[in-house]
Design a protein around this motif. Structure first.
Motif, PDB file in Angstrom:
ATOM      1  N   ILE A   6      54.341  53.142  26.274  1.00 50.96           N
ATOM      2  CA  ILE A   6      54.657  54.528  26.638  1.00 50.96           C
ATOM      3  C   ILE A   6      53.801  55.501  25.845  1.00 50.96           C
ATOM      4  O   ILE A   6      53.705  55.403  24.619  1.00 50.96           O
ATOM      5  N   ASP A   7      53.165  56.415  26.565  1.00 45.20           N
ATOM      6  CA  ASP A   7      52.475  57.535  25.923  1.00 45.20           C
ATOM      7  C   ASP A   7      53.429  58.720  26.027  1.00 45.20           C
ATOM      8  O   ASP A   7      53.573  59.312  27.092  1.00 45.20           O
ATOM      9  N   LEU A   8      54.122  58.995  24.938  1.00 44.42           N
ATOM     10  CA  LEU A   8      55.091  60.088  24.923  1.00 44.42           C
ATOM     11  C   LEU A   8      54.358  61.351  24.485  1.00 44.42           C
ATOM     12  O   LEU A   8      54.203  61.605  23.292  1.00 44.42           O
ATOM     13  N   ASN A 145      49.413  53.906  17.063  1.00 46.94           N
ATOM     14  CA  ASN A 145      48.734  55.194  16.975  1.00 46.94           C
ATOM     15  C   ASN A 145      47.936  55.433  18.253  1.00 46.94           C
ATOM     16  O   ASN A 145      47.295  54.519  18.774  1.00 46.94           O
ATOM     17  N   GLU A 146      47.974  56.671  18.720  1.00 43.19           N
ATOM     18  CA  GLU A 146      47.270  56.984  19.961  1.00 43.19           C
ATOM     19  C   GLU A 146      45.789  56.588  19.922  1.00 43.19           C
ATOM     20  O   GLU A 146      45.295  55.994  20.875  1.00 43.19           O
ATOM     21  N   PRO A 147      45.049  56.875  18.830  1.00 41.79           N
ATOM     22  CA  PRO A 147      43.634  56.467  18.831  1.00 41.79           C
ATOM     23  C   PRO A 147      43.443  54.955  18.887  1.00 41.79           C
ATOM     24  O   PRO A 147      42.484  54.480  19.511  1.00 41.79           O
ATOM     25  N   VAL A 168      38.114  61.713  20.260  1.00 47.46           N
ATOM     26  CA  VAL A 168      38.611  63.083  20.176  1.00 47.46           C
ATOM     27  C   VAL A 168      39.700  63.254  21.223  1.00 47.46           C
ATOM     28  O   VAL A 168      39.431  63.224  22.417  1.00 47.46           O
ATOM     29  N   ASP A 169      40.930  63.371  20.777  1.00 42.47           N
ATOM     30  CA  ASP A 169      42.066  63.524  21.692  1.00 42.47           C
ATOM     31  C   ASP A 169      42.551  64.966  21.612  1.00 42.47           C
ATOM     32  O   ASP A 169      43.184  65.376  20.645  1.00 42.47           O
ATOM     33  N   PHE A 170      42.204  65.707  22.656  1.00 43.96           N
ATOM     34  CA  PHE A 170      42.573  67.120  22.708  1.00 43.96           C
ATOM     35  C   PHE A 170      43.628  67.262  23.797  1.00 43.96           C
ATOM     36  O   PHE A 170      43.316  67.216  24.980  1.00 43.96           O
TER      37      PHE A 170
END
Ligand code: ADP
Ligand code: MG
Length: 585
Positions: A6-8, A145-147, A168-170
């Motif tokens: 899941i990407d919350l 972690n998202e990255p 780079v997560d914007f």
């Protein structure tokens, strides 16, 4: 039993499963892959989550919440229709909805979920995320972690096994930058940096401020409803400028009044430059902490909706003297990585076990005084920023004055010299036998695990040992309290099934009603009344047939509204001439 990733997200959440040899995103009830992280409470107490709730941001702002991930781990309360919610409780509702949709989509129970969180999330925020999952009845053993998730997806998709990447997560509310080293089956995050309060929302805010400046109006002077419309107008203009660089006239109306402004890419870039400069600082810090030079990086991977902004890509190209690369859809990459991670967890065939190592995003330490007179304690760092996880360090602190009976171990996170300039995570009191100054001590051990959760143990010289996972005291619930909250969550009725689509259509019609004027507004009112009548009639076959029809008619109203924004109030050319008639009112 399935394991899902899941990407919350702050703005949108996604769920993903690994099956038939690939990471497959899960469609929600409305057939879409992204579920807006929005919650709205209806007048009868029913809870809406997702697109239907997002529609109500404009029509019912006082009963609707969004962007609550930004406040995760804090005590900010949201009062929605007489009931108050903490950020992790709202997140629990989103997770519950995602799990329901996944169950339906997969036709099986969810055994476990892996939830991604920003690498920059601190301890409180991670604990709050796990608590949210618990409230949602979703077993979560691991946060990713998202990255790491994005890098996993990138290396899987490109087949590149030896590369150093700048990610780079914007997103909507946060910027996360990381340097990742991938080699064979190891994905190593070598540095992370971020800003928890920088994202697409700030871009929208900058456009709104510009609009107000141009028109000499104060944002506060607008009605809440009109303000909300201005924000969605700003976001629409921003999205438009990611597609083309044609200048866009923005028009806002309220009653008799109307205001306008033009926005083109050049202006947008100027508005965004202060935000981008902040992003640049974060990027520079991540690269510096990684010990690599920009030239040693093999690629720049863009993640998150805001990275689609043409002006942002242009800025990055200037900053890094090279164009960043887009792998697949930047909106999906984190969820797909979490889905791959779920596959690895299930030991799916065709997926090699991947070792993911992380670093600690902040320095962690204890406040320490030089002597008894010291009123402004400084930091003694046990785990410096960018340490490899899991990390474990100990340090001894001695008593400061004669007959001191206890030592207060105050735990902080941050980079500043004075403790008070950092984030206080909590404290532990340890008893020591009274004695001469400096002869008794406490040994403090920090254990920071792979989920990014800190456990502190303090061992006093007299044998007093205290251990605790450091979390915000407000989130550190007793067993009974936890059970009570879980039970109260089970009672909440979250709309789902075909009803959810009906709620969505009605909420959307209501939002269009609020945004439109004149005959188009009357058309929206007519659609609402007709659809409600059909629902009341209880005729299921008729209702099923009407859903698509309603959708189409709303799409047409939406198109009309868009045209109204872009062309400054021209009606559609053909059909329904009566729409034009009063349009210039
Ligand atoms: P989060 O991970 O924080 O939930 P997302 O990655 O979903 O956020 O990004 C949401 C943000 O991206 C919003 O601010 C939205 O306006 C912005 N966004 C989405 N698509 C585009 C686009 N095509 N151009 C510019 N911004 C976009
Ligand atoms: Mg995101």
């Amino acid at each position: 039993m399935a394991v899902i990733g899941i990407d919350l997200g702050t703005t949108n959440s996604l769920a993903c499963v690994y099956r038939d040899g690939k990471a497959e995103l899960i469609e929600n009830e409305l057939g879409s892959l992204m579920t807006p992280s929005c919650v709205s409470v209806l007048e009868d107490g029913t809870i809406l989550v997702g697109a239907a709730a997002k529609e109500r941001l404009i029509s019912h702002p006082d009963r609707t919440a969004a962007s609550f991930k930004t406040w995760m781990g804090t005590e900010k309360t949201y009062s929605l229709g007489g009931r108050s919610f903490l950020p992790h409780e709202l997140s629990a509702l989103v997770l519950k909805k995602l799990a329901d949709d996944a169950r339906r989509f997969l036709g099986e129970e969810i055994e476990e979920a892996i939830i991604s969180v920003p690498a920059y999330f601190n301890d409180n925020q991670r604990c709050a995320t796990k608590l949210a999952a618990e409230l949602a009845g979703l077993p979560v053993k691991r946060l990713i972690n998202e990255p790491s998730a994005a890098a996993l997806c990138y290396s899987h998709a490109t087949g590149r096994e030896d590369c150093r990447l700048l990610l780079v997560d914007f997103g909507g509310g946060t910027l996360d930058v990381s340097v990742v080293d991938c080699f064979e089956n190891i994905i190593e995050i070598v540095a992370v940096a971020g800003d928890n309060h920088l994202g697409g929302n700030d871009v929208d805010q900058a456009i709104v401020d510009y609009f107000c400046r141009e028109n000499g109006i104060a944002l506060d002077s607008l009605s809440p409803d009109c303000r909300a419309r201005l924000f969605s107008l700003a976001e629409a203009a921003k999205l438009h400028l990611s597609q083309t660089d044609m200048a866009l006239p923005m028009v806002l109306r309220e009653g008799e009044q109307s205001w306008g402004a033009r926005l083109d890419r050049k202006t947008l870039r100027t508005l965004c430059d202060p935000l981008f400069a902040r992003a640049g600082t974060v990027i520079a810090r991540a690269v510096r902490d990684s010990g690599m030079s920009a030239g040693e990086l093999d690629g720049v991977v863009l993640v998150g909706g805001s990275s689609r902004m043409a002006v942002f890509q242009e800025y990055l190209t200037e900053l890094l003297s090279g164009a960043p690369s887009l792998v697949g859809n930047p909106d999906h990459i984190v969820a797909q990585g979490a889905g791959l991670c779920a596959g690895i967890k299930q030991r799916a065939e065709g997926l090699r076990d991947v070792v993911m190592t992380d670093v600690c995003p902040f320095s962690l330490g204890v406040a320490s005084c030089v002597d008894q007179q010291d009123r402004n304690p400084h930091m003694v760092f046990l785990i410096p920023r960018s340490s490899m996880l899991p990390a474990r360090r100990s340090e001894v602190f001695r008593t400061l004055y004669e007959d001191q009976k206890q030592i207060r171990v105050e735990v902080y996170q941050g980079e500043q010299y004075y403790a008070s300039d950092n984030l206080r995570l909590g404290e532990i009191l340890v008893q020591v036998p009274p004695d001469r100054a400096g002869s008794q001590w406490v040994e403090v051990t920090f254990a920071y695990d792979i989920n990014g959760i800190l456990e502190v143990t303090a061992r006093g010289s007299g044998g007093d040992v205290r251990r605790r996972v450091i979390v915000n005291p407000k989130l550190d619930l007793s067993e009974q309290e936890r059970e009570r909250i879980i039970a109260s969550f089970e009672e909440l009725s979250i709309e789902s099934g075909a009803h959810d689509r009906d709620r969505y259509l009605l909420a959307r019609a209501e939002r269009l009603f609020a945004e439109l004027t004149g005959p188009a507004r009357r058309e929206a009112a007519f659609l609402i009344q007709r659809y409600q009548a059909i629902i009341r009639s209880g005729r299921q076959a008729l209702l099923a047939r009407e859903r698509d029809e309603m959708q189409e008619r709303l799409d047409r109203l939406e198109a009309f509204l868009q045209a109204d924004w872009m062309l400054g109030g021209w009606g559609p050319e053909d059909e329904d001439e009566d729409w034009d008639e009063e349009d210039d009112e």
